[in-house]
Design a protein around this motif. Structure first.
Motif, PDB file in Angstrom:
ATOM      1  N   LYS A  50      39.122  29.602  36.439  1.00  0.00           N
ATOM      2  CA  LYS A  50      39.053  29.958  37.864  1.00  0.00           C
ATOM      3  C   LYS A  50      40.128  30.983  38.211  1.00  0.00           C
ATOM      4  O   LYS A  50      39.878  31.928  38.980  1.00  0.00           O
ATOM      5  N   TRP A  51      41.317  30.805  37.652  1.00  0.00           N
ATOM      6  CA  TRP A  51      42.403  31.752  37.919  1.00  0.00           C
ATOM      7  C   TRP A  51      42.024  33.160  37.451  1.00  0.00           C
ATOM      8  O   TRP A  51      42.234  34.143  38.170  1.00  0.00           O
TER       9      TRP A  51
ATOM     10  N   ARG B 225      38.995  34.354  36.986  1.00  0.00           N
ATOM     11  CA  ARG B 225      37.910  34.841  37.845  1.00  0.00           C
ATOM     12  C   ARG B 225      38.473  35.436  39.134  1.00  0.00           C
ATOM     13  O   ARG B 225      38.109  36.546  39.545  1.00  0.00           O
ATOM     14  N   ASP B 226      39.381  34.706  39.767  1.00  0.00           N
ATOM     15  CA  ASP B 226      39.985  35.186  41.011  1.00  0.00           C
ATOM     16  C   ASP B 226      40.835  36.440  40.774  1.00  0.00           C
ATOM     17  O   ASP B 226      40.856  37.355  41.605  1.00  0.00           O
TER      18      ASP B 226
ATOM     19  N   ARG C 216      38.604  39.532  40.424  1.00  0.00           N
ATOM     20  CA  ARG C 216      38.067  39.939  41.725  1.00  0.00           C
ATOM     21  C   ARG C 216      39.150  40.608  42.579  1.00  0.00           C
ATOM     22  O   ARG C 216      38.879  41.572  43.298  1.00  0.00           O
ATOM     23  N   ARG C 217      40.375  40.088  42.506  1.00  0.00           N
ATOM     24  CA  ARG C 217      41.469  40.702  43.271  1.00  0.00           C
ATOM     25  C   ARG C 217      41.764  42.101  42.756  1.00  0.00           C
ATOM     26  O   ARG C 217      41.965  43.035  43.550  1.00  0.00           O
TER      27      ARG C 217
ATOM     28  N   GLU D 257      30.052  32.298  33.806  1.00  0.00           N
ATOM     29  CA  GLU D 257      31.215  32.935  34.427  1.00  0.00           C
ATOM     30  C   GLU D 257      30.909  34.351  34.870  1.00  0.00           C
ATOM     31  O   GLU D 257      31.342  34.795  35.933  1.00  0.00           O
TER      32      GLU D 257
ATOM     33  N   HIS E 293      29.293  34.412  38.151  1.00  0.00           N
ATOM     34  CA  HIS E 293      30.169  34.174  39.295  1.00  0.00           C
ATOM     35  C   HIS E 293      31.193  35.290  39.495  1.00  0.00           C
ATOM     36  O   HIS E 293      31.853  35.335  40.533  1.00  0.00           O
ATOM     37  N   THR E 294      31.351  36.170  38.500  1.00  0.00           N
ATOM     38  CA  THR E 294      32.451  37.124  38.533  1.00  0.00           C
ATOM     39  C   THR E 294      32.002  38.575  38.647  1.00  0.00           C
ATOM     40  O   THR E 294      32.584  39.356  39.400  1.00  0.00           O
TER      41      THR E 294
END
Length: 302
Positions: free
Chosen positions: A164-165, A167-168, A171-172, A189, A192-193
């Motif tokens: 999750k880290w 992935r975030d 995106r950032r 993944e 979602h990414t």
């Protein structure tokens, strides 16, 4: 921006990459997909100047990466988390990279904190787990604050929190206007990414489009229907040319929309207890569209 133009790489009689042309743009996460042996790692290495193309060109922001003397300021990459000196500490590894690329030492501490390795900064890398090495590789990629980032299977070895880290993080980075290019075999993944996809098979381009467009090219969406008059509804839908299967206690229908199924049920006074549309997943679309490009099949003795 990464621009690949008619890129080809041959090893003797074997063609690993053939006439690849695509563009990876800033401001979005671009997934790089393909079956094992498709040529993804070879392509990434040619982008970074580690492999010389047989023909074709690849540029990063208009220049060959090999022409940039302080590479980490322009492109950050993680190709192999194990490709580090096990006798060094994480801090020493990043400090050496910082000095060679004229990056301020403060960035070492900043990226170690960002990837969650600050407390083990002085431990030898040889004692790190695969997940910790992945985090260190990501720290190396971020060290020079580059506008372009490449990652090859960055999620291997990470626990759910780590996934999750990452992935975030991707995106950032894309939201900051950077070019983020990620090779991964984890379809869930990527679903979602990634915003865009580059898909190759046997070294050739299969697709270069948005995730939604690629998924839509897969198996047609199906509609699941729950009704106590399943046999009657099945006959009516089949007569209209739809294909009707089963999914547990439900009917699984392709070739007819949920709206049309509802209309037919209403016309014939058939009660519906469930009606929903299910789109093809990225994994289903990928398996279908790359079926002819799979080089290594499970159970294949060759």
């Amino acid at each position: 921006m990464i621009e690949v133009n008619e890129l080809t790489k041959r090893y003797g009689s074997t063609t690993a990459v053939k006439d690849l042309t695509f563009t990876v743009r800033p401001g979005q996460v671009t997934g790089f997909l393909g079956p094992n042996g498709a040529g993804k790692s070879t392509t990434l290495r040619m982008i970074l100047g580690l492999h010389e193309p047989t023909s074709g060109t690849v540029t990063v922001d208009g220049r060959s990466f090999a022409d940039r003397p302080r590479g980490l300021r322009h492109v950050g990459s993680l190709l192999d988390a194990h490709d580090v000196h096990g006798g060094r500490s994480a801090e020493a590894q990043l400090s050496a990279l910082a000095r060679s690329n004229r990056i301020p030492q403060r960035r070492v501490e900043e990226v170690l904190r960002e990837v969650g390795l600050a407390e083990v900064a002085r431990r030898r890398i040889g004692g790190f787990s695969l997940g910790m090495k992945q985090r260190l590789g990501i720290a190396s990629a971020l060290l020079g604050e580059p506008p372009v980032l490449l990652f090859d299977e960055p999620l291997n070895g990470l626990d759910p929190e780590g996934v999750k880290w990452v992935r975030d993080l991707f995106r950032r980075l894309a939201a900051e206007g950077r070019t983020v290019f990620v090779s991964s075999h984890l379809m869930s993944e990527m679903e979602h990414t990634a915003d865009q996809l580059i898909v190759i098979g046997r070294g050739e381009l299969i697709a270069a489009e948005s995730l939604a467009e690629f998924s839509a090219r897969g198996t047609r969406p199906s509609v699941t229907v729950g009704t106590p008059a399943a046999a009657v509804l099945r006959g009516l839908l089949t007569a209209e040319g739809a294909v009707v299967g089963t999914a547990g206690d439900l009917l699984a229908v392709t070739g007819a929309t949920a709206v049309r199924i509802g209309e037919i049920a209403m016309e014939h006074r058939i009660p519906l207890h469930h009606l929903s549309t299910r789109s093809a997943s990225l994994e289903e679309a990928f398996m279908e569209l790359t079926a002819d490009s799979v080089q290594y099949l499970a159970g294949d003795p060759t």
